[in-house]
Design an enzyme around this catalytic site. Structure first.
Site, PDB file in Angstrom:
ATOM      1  N   TYR A 193      -5.733   4.816  -1.568  1.00 14.45           N
ATOM      2  CA  TYR A 193      -7.415   4.263  -1.352  1.00 14.45           C
ATOM      3  C   TYR A 193      -7.688   4.258   0.175  1.00 14.45           C
ATOM      4  O   TYR A 193      -9.241   4.498   0.374  1.00 14.45           O
ATOM      5  CB  TYR A 193      -7.607   3.545  -2.549  1.00 14.45           C
ATOM      6  CG  TYR A 193      -7.904   2.211  -1.938  1.00 14.45           C
ATOM      7  CD1 TYR A 193      -8.745   1.086  -1.286  1.00 14.45           C
ATOM      8  CD2 TYR A 193      -6.769   1.420  -2.199  1.00 14.45           C
ATOM      9  CE1 TYR A 193      -8.320   0.596  -0.293  1.00 14.45           C
ATOM     10  CE2 TYR A 193      -5.969   0.059  -1.284  1.00 14.45           C
ATOM     11  CZ  TYR A 193      -6.841  -1.049  -0.630  1.00 14.45           C
ATOM     12  OH  TYR A 193      -6.823  -2.138  -0.678  1.00 14.45           O
TER      13      TYR A 193
ATOM     14  N   TRP B   9       0.618  -1.198   0.269  1.00 16.86           N
ATOM     15  CA  TRP B   9       0.173   0.441  -0.101  1.00 16.86           C
ATOM     16  C   TRP B   9       1.055   1.415   0.009  1.00 16.86           C
ATOM     17  O   TRP B   9       0.343   2.144   0.812  1.00 16.86           O
ATOM     18  CB  TRP B   9      -1.011   0.014   1.191  1.00 16.86           C
ATOM     19  CG  TRP B   9      -1.529  -0.598   1.407  1.00 16.86           C
ATOM     20  CD1 TRP B   9      -3.133  -1.145   0.946  1.00 16.86           C
ATOM     21  CD2 TRP B   9      -2.144  -2.305   1.297  1.00 16.86           C
ATOM     22  NE1 TRP B   9      -4.130  -1.596   0.707  1.00 16.86           N
ATOM     23  CE2 TRP B   9      -2.986  -2.985   1.736  1.00 16.86           C
ATOM     24  CE3 TRP B   9      -0.608  -3.409   2.642  1.00 16.86           C
ATOM     25  CZ2 TRP B   9      -3.856  -4.280   1.588  1.00 16.86           C
ATOM     26  CZ3 TRP B   9      -1.884  -4.409   2.384  1.00 16.86           C
ATOM     27  CH2 TRP B   9      -2.807  -4.973   1.696  1.00 16.86           C
TER      28      TRP B   9
ATOM     29  N   HIS C 203     -13.234  -0.323   0.715  1.00 20.17           N
ATOM     30  CA  HIS C 203     -12.803  -1.621   1.678  1.00 20.17           C
ATOM     31  C   HIS C 203     -13.298  -3.233   0.184  1.00 20.17           C
ATOM     32  O   HIS C 203     -14.722  -2.678   0.368  1.00 20.17           O
ATOM     33  CB  HIS C 203     -12.305  -1.756   2.548  1.00 20.17           C
ATOM     34  CG  HIS C 203     -11.556  -3.431   3.212  1.00 20.17           C
ATOM     35  ND1 HIS C 203     -10.582  -4.268   2.108  1.00 20.17           N
ATOM     36  CD2 HIS C 203     -11.670  -3.937   4.233  1.00 20.17           C
ATOM     37  CE1 HIS C 203     -10.370  -5.141   3.249  1.00 20.17           C
ATOM     38  NE2 HIS C 203     -11.140  -5.295   4.052  1.00 20.17           N
TER      39      HIS C 203
ATOM     40  N   ASP D 281     -12.296 -12.101   4.671  1.00 22.41           N
ATOM     41  CA  ASP D 281     -11.187 -11.005   4.321  1.00 22.41           C
ATOM     42  C   ASP D 281     -10.205 -12.144   4.405  1.00 22.41           C
ATOM     43  O   ASP D 281      -9.313 -12.050   5.240  1.00 22.41           O
ATOM     44  CB  ASP D 281     -11.670  -9.819   5.428  1.00 22.41           C
ATOM     45  CG  ASP D 281     -10.682  -9.190   4.659  1.00 22.41           C
ATOM     46  OD1 ASP D 281     -10.786  -8.965   3.671  1.00 22.41           O
ATOM     47  OD2 ASP D 281     -11.630  -7.630   5.037  1.00 22.41           O
TER      48      ASP D 281
ATOM     49  N   CYS E 189      -6.745  -4.180  -1.950  1.00 20.32           N
ATOM     50  CA  CYS E 189      -8.172  -5.544  -1.311  1.00 20.32           C
ATOM     51  C   CYS E 189      -8.618  -6.104  -2.056  1.00 20.32           C
ATOM     52  O   CYS E 189      -9.207  -7.294  -1.701  1.00 20.32           O
ATOM     53  CB  CYS E 189      -8.653  -4.648  -0.347  1.00 20.32           C
ATOM     54  SG  CYS E 189      -9.885  -3.230  -0.787  1.00 20.32           S
TER      55      CYS E 189
END
Length: 586
Positions: free
Chosen positions: A421, A133, A227, A250, A169
């Site tokens: 993001y 990220w 997300h 997740d 994600c």
């Protein structure tokens, strides 16, 4: 109730006495959502078609003010994918530690969902995808450049099961969708806008700003623009029938659960009812859609923090998934929580806090009731006209209104940062400060312009900018005004020239017009589509002068009838990853 996986099949004739059995080969047993006795039984046939058999999906992204979407090739029935999914089970930590116990649990979708949520990320177990990220994706592929799971899973196997670089994600969620659909478990991708990452489990997310209005990257907590996670459909014999149905999984590595990066299955019904003490990871998922937000002013010199304001309706908006049988967005927010601001929703939030022991515990980091209740003298907002496009200047208006019946002097510090993001700031783009006097009840507007040349080099591949105005009101409390902006790429157009027929060549052209006042170079197209072409087609496209249009032609030879999705990703030095898809009726 049998264990899924690869079985050997052999036959032995009784007549020939004790001769050894003859092998007939192997078969793979999967979960069966069409069978009423199966844990994954799904009574609605159209849903079975979508959530198990459909190889194309749409993933929603952007932010709550501006939802965008892109196509994805799940490709669960493509070459070698089933073998890769089965080898994923044999590479899990559980299998390595205790193969017999692991295999004996492979008839249980909640067990496999949890194990695979860990295996899709590379943390702990050399799983499929390495997350990144940072905004810098050297040494791998930028997460926004992928358009399907097949290439990722095949690369993982080809490299000798070394993690593929890089995922974020939606890539983790898309790959988990592929794997679970491949094994027969109905699964879909879910996007939550303004999604909380509550790192310390207090159902509260803290954000910090300095006096200049810069968003400080100092908290473990964060509020992501969006997300993406998964829901899988199966029964919960461990919890009881009312908790069966959609379960949240997740695979994005955010927080450890039982010491490893895995998450779920959390019953969606349990989340809605605030039953955060039920297995698995309900408090984390509950916070993603319900946490309260606290915005603080932080002075690095004195380490003093002052509450600017708190928000209880910000988190968990426009929770979205693709419609069954159509390429549309369906909103499922009401399946996760009662209406924001309603008494029922606040009661559930209190119930969850109580179950987590937060009601009775003194929290020294929490704001006082006095701080929460204080009322600002002015209000502010950013107004925008229409969507923003990469390559165009950004125009927005700061609107300030005096709520009091005496004049107010306000010092305003404004900043704009490019972000990923997750709203982590990456580069400062612009800053300015003004001092204004507002007459009693007066509203004033201040136009802001950020030119393309100012932001062009700073933009991340997420094309997101956070604009902030921190207003210091003389003799009053501070007011924070902020807006997250997602810029749209210019469009590309796909035309199929003629009728698409099985085993017949058909021409396709991709058209792109350079919208900016500068040359674009390094143009390349990546094209994929199951049953339309094998693998991924890569075509170099010409560089384009300002305003110039390019048409790139290629041929397809479809090998299956029916509606098929062609996915195109166009990249160049100024515009990474312009994506579109077209339905081709073969």
């Amino acid at each position: 109730t049998a264990i899924i996986g690869r079985y050997k099949l052999s036959v032995q004739s009784t007549a020939s006495g004790s001769s050894s059995p003859t092998s007939l080969g192997t078969f793979v047993l999967l979960f069966n959502p069409w069978s009423s006795g199966d844990d994954v039984f799904m009574p609605n046939k159209a849903e079975c078609e979508e959530y198990v058999l459909e190889e194309f999906g749409i993933i929603f992204a952007g932010n709550k003010n501006h939802i965008s979407s892109f196509g994805w090739n799940f490709g669960q029935f493509q070459e070698d994918i089933l073998n890769i999914c089965l080898s994923m089970l044999d590479r899990s930590l559980n299998y390595r530690q205790d193969p017999d116990t692991d295999v004996s649990h492979r008839n249980d979708p909640k067990y496999l969902g949890r194990v695979l949520s860990a295996m899709v990320n590379a943390n702990d177990d050399q799983g499929v995808l390495l997350g990144n990220w940072s905004g810098n994706y050297e040494g791998g592929k930028s997460p926004s450049s992928w358009t399907g799971s097949v290439e990722i899973l095949q690369s993982w196997k080809k490299s000798g099961f070394k993690p593929v670089k890089y995922g974020q994600c939606w890539v983790f969620a898309a790959v988990l969708t592929t794997v679970l659909r491949c094994l027969g478990i109905p699964t879909r991708a879910i996007t939550n806008f303004s999604s909380a990452h509550d790192a310390d489990g207090n159902l509260r997310v803290d954000e910090f700003y300095d006096a200049s209005g810069n968003h400080l990257d100092r908290a473990a907590d964060s509020i992501w623009n969006f997300h993406v996670w998964n829901e899988s459909w199966f029964s919960r014999s461990d919890l009881g029938p009312s908790y069966s149905g959609w379960q949240v999984l997740d695979a994005t590595p955010q927080e450890e659960s039982e010491g490893i990066y895995q998450c779920g299955p959390a019953s969606r019904h349990a989340i809605k009812e605030g039953e955060v003490d039920l297995d698995y990871d309900c408090p984390f998922v509950f916070a993603e859609v319900n946490a309260d937000c606290m915005y603080w002013n932080y002075d690095p010199a004195t380490r003093k923090k002052t509450l600017i304001f708190s928000q209880s309706t910000e988190i968990g908006q426009f929770i979205s998934t693709k419609a069954v049988g159509r390429d549309d967005r369906v909103d499922v927010t009401n399946d996760y929580k009662y209406e924001e601001g309603s008494k029922k929703e606040r009661d559930i939030f209190k119930k969850a806090r109580k179950k987590l022991g937060l009601e009775d515990k003194f929290d020294p980091t929490a704001p006082t009731q006095e701080e929460i209740d204080q009322k600002p003298d002015i209000s502010g907002k950013f107004k925008v006209a229409g969507p923003f496009e990469v390559g165009k200047d950004l125009s927005l208006t700061l609107v300030l209104e005096n709520l009091q019946s005496d004049a107010k002097t306000v010092h305003v510090n404004m900043t704009a940062w490019s972000t990923v993001y997750t709203r982590r700031p990456v580069h400062e783009i612009w800053k300015d400060s003004i001092t204004v006097t507002l007459s009693p009840k007066e509203e004033k507007q201040f136009p802001i312009k950020i030119s393309y040349t100012e932001y062009q080099r700073q933009l991340t591949t997420d094309k997101m900018i956070q604009v902030t105005a921190l207003c210091h009101v003389e003799g009053g409390i501070q007011v924070l005004v902020q807006r997250d902006i997602t810029l749209d790429n210019p469009a590309i157009d796909i035309q199929v020239l003629g009728e698409a027929k099985v085993n017949k060549e058909v021409d396709v052209e991709v058209i792109f017009t350079n919208p900016i006042e500068a040359e674009v170079m390094d143009c390349v197209l990546h094209i994929q589509g199951n049953d339309l072409l094998r693998g991924i087609l890569e075509i170099a496209a010409p560089q384009l002068k300002a305003g110039e249009k390019s048409t790139t032609k290629f041929k397809l030879t479809p090998f299956e009838t029916g509606p098929k999705h062609l996915l195109v990703n166009f990249s160049c030095d100024k515009f990474p990853d312009i994506k579109t898809f077209k339905v081709v009726n073969v």
